[in-house]
Design a protein around this motif. Structure first.
Motif, short mmCIF file in Angstrom:
data_model
loop_
_atom_site.label_atom_id
_atom_site.label_comp_id
_atom_site.label_asym_id
_atom_site.label_seq_id
_atom_site.Cartn_x
_atom_site.Cartn_y
_atom_site.Cartn_z
N LEU A 10 21.99 -66.13 131.47
CA LEU A 10 23.33 -65.56 131.48
C LEU A 10 24.35 -66.53 132.05
O LEU A 10 24.04 -67.32 132.95
N ARG A 11 25.57 -66.45 131.54
CA ARG A 11 26.70 -67.19 132.10
C ARG A 11 27.03 -66.57 133.46
O ARG A 11 26.84 -65.38 133.67
N ALA A 12 27.59 -67.38 134.34
CA ALA A 12 28.09 -66.86 135.61
C ALA A 12 29.16 -65.81 135.31
O ALA A 12 30.02 -66.02 134.46
N GLY A 13 29.06 -64.68 135.96
CA GLY A 13 30.05 -63.62 135.79
C GLY A 13 29.90 -62.80 134.52
O GLY A 13 30.77 -62.01 134.19
N ALA A 14 28.79 -62.98 133.80
CA ALA A 14 28.57 -62.22 132.56
C ALA A 14 28.52 -60.73 132.86
O ALA A 14 27.97 -60.30 133.87
N ASP A 51 16.91 -65.02 132.26
CA ASP A 51 17.45 -63.70 132.63
C ASP A 51 17.04 -62.55 131.73
O ASP A 51 16.99 -61.41 132.17
N TYR A 52 16.78 -62.83 130.46
CA TYR A 52 16.34 -61.75 129.55
C TYR A 52 15.42 -62.32 128.49
O TYR A 52 15.35 -63.53 128.27
N VAL A 53 14.66 -61.40 127.88
CA VAL A 53 13.69 -61.80 126.85
C VAL A 53 13.67 -60.77 125.74
O VAL A 53 13.89 -59.58 125.98
N ILE A 54 13.44 -61.27 124.54
CA ILE A 54 13.21 -60.41 123.36
C ILE A 54 11.97 -60.94 122.68
O ILE A 54 11.85 -62.15 122.45
N THR A 55 11.02 -60.06 122.39
CA THR A 55 9.88 -60.43 121.55
C THR A 55 9.83 -59.45 120.39
O THR A 55 10.07 -58.25 120.57
N SER A 85 25.65 -65.24 127.13
CA SER A 85 24.58 -66.24 127.31
C SER A 85 25.13 -67.65 127.48
O SER A 85 25.95 -68.11 126.70
N GLU A 86 24.61 -68.30 128.49
CA GLU A 86 24.88 -69.72 128.70
C GLU A 86 23.95 -70.56 127.84
O GLU A 86 24.32 -71.60 127.33
N GLN A 87 22.72 -70.07 127.68
CA GLN A 87 21.70 -70.80 126.94
C GLN A 87 20.70 -69.81 126.34
O GLN A 87 20.38 -68.80 126.96
N VAL A 88 20.24 -70.10 125.14
CA VAL A 88 19.25 -69.28 124.46
C VAL A 88 18.17 -70.21 123.91
O VAL A 88 18.48 -71.23 123.30
N ALA A 89 16.91 -69.86 124.15
CA ALA A 89 15.78 -70.60 123.59
C ALA A 89 14.98 -69.63 122.74
O ALA A 89 14.84 -68.45 123.08
N ARG A 90 14.48 -70.12 121.62
CA ARG A 90 13.69 -69.24 120.75
C ARG A 90 12.60 -70.04 120.07
O ARG A 90 12.72 -71.24 119.86
#
Length: 95
Positions: A10-14, A51-55, A85-90
């Motif tokens: 997450l971005r700061a302050g999201a 911070d979060y996950v989706i499968t 989101s600041e960053q997303v990996a998949r």
């Protein structure tokens, strides 16, 4: 079968409400060939986690591609996850 795994920072302050809207929306998605989906916030059990996950599991690569192109899925990406989101990996893998 194909498993899709997404991790987000997450971005700061999201706004957590926007993240929850996105996660709830992903949980409600129904795409042909999508077998299961799980989405949630990190439980905070280890320092440095994302911070979060989706499968999500799909019958085959074509089912994953339908999900990837799905209009509602892409709206959630734009309006919820991209905003917080600041960053997303998949990654996708066969199993």
């Amino acid at each position: 079968m194909i498993r899709n795994v997404v991790l987000g920072k997450l971005r700061a302050g999201a706004d957590p409400a926007v993240l929850e809207e996105g996660l709830d929306g992903i949980r409600r998605l129904q795409v042909d060939g999508m077998l299961s989906v799980t989405a949630g916030r990190d439980a905070g059990l280890r320092e440095g986690n994302w911070d979060y996950v989706i499968t999500a599991d799909f019958a085959d690569a074509d089912a994953y591609r339908r999900y990837d192109l799905d209009e509602e899925h892409n709206r959630l990406r734009r309006e919820c996850f991209a905003v917080v989101s600041e960053q997303v990996a998949r990654a996708q893998f066969a199993f």
